[in-house]
Motif scaffolding. Sequence first.
Motif, PDB file in Angstrom:
ATOM      1  N   PHE A  90      -8.597 -42.416 -94.606  1.00 49.35           N
ATOM      2  CA  PHE A  90      -7.551 -42.809 -93.659  1.00 49.35           C
ATOM      3  C   PHE A  90      -6.418 -41.787 -93.595  1.00 49.35           C
ATOM      4  CE2 PHE A  90      -9.065 -47.241 -93.210  1.00 49.35           C
ATOM      5  CZ  PHE A  90      -8.831 -47.394 -91.849  1.00 49.35           C
ATOM      6  N   ILE A  91      -6.412 -40.824 -94.493  1.00 52.41           N
ATOM      7  CA  ILE A  91      -5.357 -39.813 -94.451  1.00 52.41           C
ATOM      8  C   ILE A  91      -5.443 -38.971 -93.183  1.00 52.41           C
ATOM      9  CG2 ILE A  91      -6.626 -37.984 -95.683  1.00 52.41           C
ATOM     10  CD1 ILE A  91      -4.024 -37.276 -97.102  1.00 52.41           C
ATOM     11  N   VAL A  92      -6.653 -38.769 -92.666  1.00 55.64           N
ATOM     12  CA  VAL A  92      -6.813 -37.971 -91.437  1.00 55.64           C
ATOM     13  C   VAL A  92      -6.211 -38.684 -90.236  1.00 55.64           C
ATOM     14  CG1 VAL A  92      -8.477 -36.967 -89.838  1.00 55.64           C
ATOM     15  CG2 VAL A  92      -8.785 -36.669 -92.293  1.00 55.64           C
ATOM     16  N   PRO A  93      -6.581 -39.955 -89.936  1.00 57.05           N
ATOM     17  CA  PRO A  93      -5.935 -40.613 -88.789  1.00 57.05           C
ATOM     18  C   PRO A  93      -4.425 -40.721 -88.928  1.00 57.05           C
ATOM     19  CG  PRO A  93      -7.883 -41.832 -89.474  1.00 57.05           C
ATOM     20  CD  PRO A  93      -7.639 -40.800 -90.529  1.00 57.05           C
ATOM     21  N   ILE A  94      -3.948 -41.037 -90.123  1.00 56.24           N
ATOM     22  CA  ILE A  94      -2.506 -41.208 -90.297  1.00 56.24           C
ATOM     23  C   ILE A  94      -1.776 -39.885 -90.136  1.00 56.24           C
ATOM     24  CG2 ILE A  94      -0.727 -41.763 -92.007  1.00 56.24           C
ATOM     25  CD1 ILE A  94      -2.556 -43.958 -93.033  1.00 56.24           C
ATOM     26  N   TYR A  95      -2.261 -38.835 -90.768  1.00 56.57           N
ATOM     27  CA  TYR A  95      -1.631 -37.518 -90.638  1.00 56.57           C
ATOM     28  C   TYR A  95      -1.704 -37.009 -89.200  1.00 56.57           C
ATOM     29  CZ  TYR A  95      -0.328 -35.912 -95.327  1.00 56.57           C
ATOM     30  OH  TYR A  95       0.315 -35.720 -96.518  1.00 56.57           O
ATOM     31  N   ALA A  96      -2.883 -37.145 -88.578  1.00 55.05           N
ATOM     32  CA  ALA A  96      -3.084 -36.576 -87.249  1.00 55.05           C
ATOM     33  C   ALA A  96      -2.246 -37.291 -86.189  1.00 55.05           C
ATOM     34  CB  ALA A  96      -4.566 -36.638 -86.888  1.00 55.05           C
ATOM     35  N   VAL A  97      -2.342 -38.615 -86.133  1.00 52.52           N
ATOM     36  CA  VAL A  97      -1.594 -39.374 -85.120  1.00 52.52           C
ATOM     37  C   VAL A  97      -0.098 -39.256 -85.358  1.00 52.52           C
ATOM     38  CG1 VAL A  97      -1.166 -41.689 -84.203  1.00 52.52           C
ATOM     39  CG2 VAL A  97      -3.501 -40.972 -84.741  1.00 52.52           C
ATOM     40  N   ASP A  98       0.318 -39.322 -86.602  1.00 46.83           N
ATOM     41  CA  ASP A  98       1.738 -39.216 -86.934  1.00 46.83           C
ATOM     42  C   ASP A  98       2.303 -37.869 -86.485  1.00 46.83           C
ATOM     43  OD1 ASP A  98       3.966 -38.339 -88.969  1.00 46.83           O
ATOM     44  OD2 ASP A  98       3.906 -40.518 -89.049  1.00 46.83           O
ATOM     45  N   SER A  99       1.590 -36.792 -86.776  1.00 44.22           N
ATOM     46  CA  SER A  99       2.064 -35.450 -86.408  1.00 44.22           C
ATOM     47  C   SER A  99       2.045 -35.244 -84.900  1.00 44.22           C
ATOM     48  CB  SER A  99       1.189 -34.386 -87.088  1.00 44.22           C
ATOM     49  OG  SER A  99       1.249 -34.509 -88.491  1.00 44.22           O
ATOM     50  N   VAL A 113      11.743 -37.158 -88.450  1.00 41.62           N
ATOM     51  CA  VAL A 113      12.041 -37.650 -89.792  1.00 41.62           C
ATOM     52  C   VAL A 113      11.377 -39.001 -90.023  1.00 41.62           C
ATOM     53  CG1 VAL A 113      13.880 -38.383 -91.365  1.00 41.62           C
ATOM     54  CG2 VAL A 113      14.227 -36.406 -89.886  1.00 41.62           C
ATOM     55  N   TYR A 114      11.418 -39.863 -89.026  1.00 39.81           N
ATOM     56  CA  TYR A 114      10.831 -41.195 -89.167  1.00 39.81           C
ATOM     57  C   TYR A 114       9.307 -41.135 -89.195  1.00 39.81           C
ATOM     58  CZ  TYR A 114      15.591 -42.228 -87.712  1.00 39.81           C
ATOM     59  OH  TYR A 114      16.965 -42.262 -87.625  1.00 39.81           O
ATOM     60  N   PHE A 115       8.730 -40.303 -88.351  1.00 35.71           N
ATOM     61  CA  PHE A 115       7.278 -40.135 -88.368  1.00 35.71           C
ATOM     62  C   PHE A 115       6.820 -39.536 -89.705  1.00 35.71           C
ATOM     63  CE2 PHE A 115       7.648 -40.034 -83.603  1.00 35.71           C
ATOM     64  CZ  PHE A 115       6.922 -41.191 -83.392  1.00 35.71           C
ATOM     65  N   GLY A 116       7.585 -38.561 -90.184  1.00 37.83           N
ATOM     66  CA  GLY A 116       7.230 -37.932 -91.448  1.00 37.83           C
ATOM     67  C   GLY A 116       7.311 -38.879 -92.626  1.00 37.83           C
ATOM     68  N   THR A 117       8.150 -39.907 -92.535  1.00 40.73           N
ATOM     69  CA  THR A 117       8.265 -40.877 -93.617  1.00 40.73           C
ATOM     70  C   THR A 117       6.958 -41.622 -93.829  1.00 40.73           C
ATOM     71  OG1 THR A 117      10.625 -41.162 -93.157  1.00 40.73           O
ATOM     72  CG2 THR A 117       9.527 -42.910 -94.387  1.00 40.73           C
ATOM     73  N   VAL A 118       6.329 -42.044 -92.738  1.00 42.46           N
ATOM     74  CA  VAL A 118       5.048 -42.754 -92.836  1.00 42.46           C
ATOM     75  C   VAL A 118       3.993 -41.852 -93.449  1.00 42.46           C
ATOM     76  CG1 VAL A 118       3.256 -43.945 -91.535  1.00 42.46           C
ATOM     77  CG2 VAL A 118       5.651 -44.160 -90.843  1.00 42.46           C
ATOM     78  N   ARG A 119       3.955 -40.626 -93.005  1.00 42.42           N
ATOM     79  CA  ARG A 119       2.965 -39.664 -93.506  1.00 42.42           C
ATOM     80  C   ARG A 119       3.172 -39.375 -94.985  1.00 42.42           C
ATOM     81  NH1 ARG A 119       3.523 -34.617 -90.100  1.00 42.42           N
ATOM     82  NH2 ARG A 119       5.241 -34.182 -91.522  1.00 42.42           N
ATOM     83  N   ASP A 120       4.410 -39.228 -95.395  1.00 37.94           N
ATOM     84  CA  ASP A 120       4.696 -38.894 -96.785  1.00 37.94           C
ATOM     85  C   ASP A 120       4.358 -40.041 -97.729  1.00 37.94           C
ATOM     86  OD1 ASP A 120       5.556 -36.477 -95.885  1.00 37.94           O
ATOM     87  OD2 ASP A 120       7.690 -36.954 -95.965  1.00 37.94           O
ATOM     88  N   CYS A 121       4.612 -41.277 -97.295  1.00 36.46           N
ATOM     89  CA  CYS A 121       4.319 -42.421 -98.162  1.00 36.46           C
ATOM     90  C   CYS A 121       2.819 -42.549 -98.408  1.00 36.46           C
ATOM     91  CB  CYS A 121       4.863 -43.704 -97.542  1.00 36.46           C
ATOM     92  SG  CYS A 121       6.670 -43.812 -97.522  1.00 36.46           S
ATOM     93  N   TYR A 122       2.008 -42.252 -97.402  1.00 41.03           N
ATOM     94  CA  TYR A 122       0.573 -42.445 -97.572  1.00 41.03           C
ATOM     95  C   TYR A 122      -0.044 -41.387 -98.484  1.00 41.03           C
ATOM     96  CZ  TYR A 122      -4.086 -44.088 -96.486  1.00 41.03           C
ATOM     97  OH  TYR A 122      -5.342 -44.614 -96.596  1.00 41.03           O
ATOM     98  N   GLU A 123       0.528 -40.199 -98.536  1.00 45.56           N
ATOM     99  CA  GLU A 123      -0.065 -39.158 -99.365  1.00 45.56           C
ATOM    100  C   GLU A 123       0.006 -39.519-100.847  1.00 45.56           C
ATOM    101  OE1 GLU A 123       3.575 -35.938 -99.977  1.00 45.56           O
ATOM    102  OE2 GLU A 123       2.188 -35.699 -98.304  1.00 45.56           O
ATOM    103  N   ALA A 124       1.057 -40.253-101.244  1.00 43.11           N
ATOM    104  CA  ALA A 124       1.127 -40.717-102.633  1.00 43.11           C
ATOM    105  C   ALA A 124       0.016 -41.721-102.907  1.00 43.11           C
ATOM    106  CB  ALA A 124       2.492 -41.348-102.896  1.00 43.11           C
ATOM    107  N   PHE A 125      -0.266 -42.552-101.937  1.00 44.39           N
ATOM    108  CA  PHE A 125      -1.331 -43.543-102.047  1.00 44.39           C
ATOM    109  C   PHE A 125      -2.687 -42.870-102.217  1.00 44.39           C
ATOM    110  CE2 PHE A 125      -3.997 -46.865 -99.799  1.00 44.39           C
ATOM    111  CZ  PHE A 125      -3.928 -47.791-100.831  1.00 44.39           C
TER     112      PHE A 125
END
Length: 411
Positions: A90-99, A113-125
């Motif tokens: 799921f990192i691909v859809p989240i990173y791609a759509v978010d960016s 900044v707000y879009f990047g927040t979602v992307r950054d939280c998922y990478e820790a997951f």
Amino acid sequence: MMMVMTGVMSVPELGSTASTLAAAPNLSGMPADGRPTAVEQPIFLMTTAAQAISGFFVWTALLITCHQIYMHLRCYSCPNEQRYIVRILFIVPIYAVDSWLSLLFFTNDQYYVYFGTVRDCYEAFVIYNFLSLCYEYLGGESSIMSEIRGKPIESSCMYGTCCLWGKTYSIGFLRFCKQATLQFCVVKPLMAISTVILQAFGKYQDGDFDVTSGYLYVTIIYNISVSLALYALFLFYFATRELLSPYSPVLKFFMVKSVIFLSFWQGMLLAILEKCGAIPKIQSASVSVGEGTVAAGYQDFIICVEMFFAAIALRHAFTYKVYADKRLDAQGRCAPMKSISSSLKETMNPHDIVQDAIHNFSPAYQQYTQQSTLEHGPPWRNGSHIISRSHSNSGARDNEKTLLLSSDDEF
């Protein structure tokens, strides 16, 4: 006399012509001193071409990854492993759509900044789930300990284990690996929320290393946290690389580390380049963006392109074909759509993460290892504590037991 007046009248006419020429716009873009001026034109990120190119790579990556996720859920024969694989994919859809969305709203310098927040939280997951997947490959904590317990840790400066000279593998080693990844799951969301708050108060700008800017402190904390998490991943691989060899771990490790770690350094480098003037700023009176927005825009565009190649690499690294034959029923059919939706629901259930965090940080469990089993029996057996959780497998509900064994027991 007429000749004199004609000569006098010709002077203002020449002056008027010179004044008209001086007042006329410089169509050539070159001033009288010969130095070029900045021509107002949109940068590449503001063009339709940038949006179209990034959109092509994003939607292609989505098709590749979503099909792979669907096939894993359809061939959901090993929930303990595929649960983590689907989360990683799921990192691909989240990173791609978010960016891509961040790039579409590029001219609003607050949105990235707000879009990047979602992307950054998922990478820790993702880091946590990858380590958990490696645990499942090897049969869980107890199986890993039975293989590496008591063995000396090889000291190597190249592999970052020189500080562990003279130590042996123990339950504390596994605790460190899990705790180091779990702390990143906490620190990263906190840093993301802090970034949004600082941005709202005008105290955060990408690439601004001033002591009065929040970017410096967020970057330092993030670097320490992600480096610790990735170091723990590397230590675990260093200790179990021979055991993991049947699962082709090199490509898996490389993909997870590159997507998360390199993407951060890539964004940081772009922010520094913009700060140094290497990245051109927007020269347009109609568009005004804050400092760091252009660098973030280029970061979003590059990620959109990179996710296409990441989707292809992840398709090979976490193939569904090894699970396909196990899922076929007596008629040779795969799971129906209802079973697929149930598998997806189970995959996104964070219950196992909470249980793992309790087990690894609670002092009561520091000397115990977990052993997963599908055996049916009473809640207490041989003096060992059993924690029960359930999952769906092959259309039935089976009880998955987590057996806690003392680290002093023989495995």
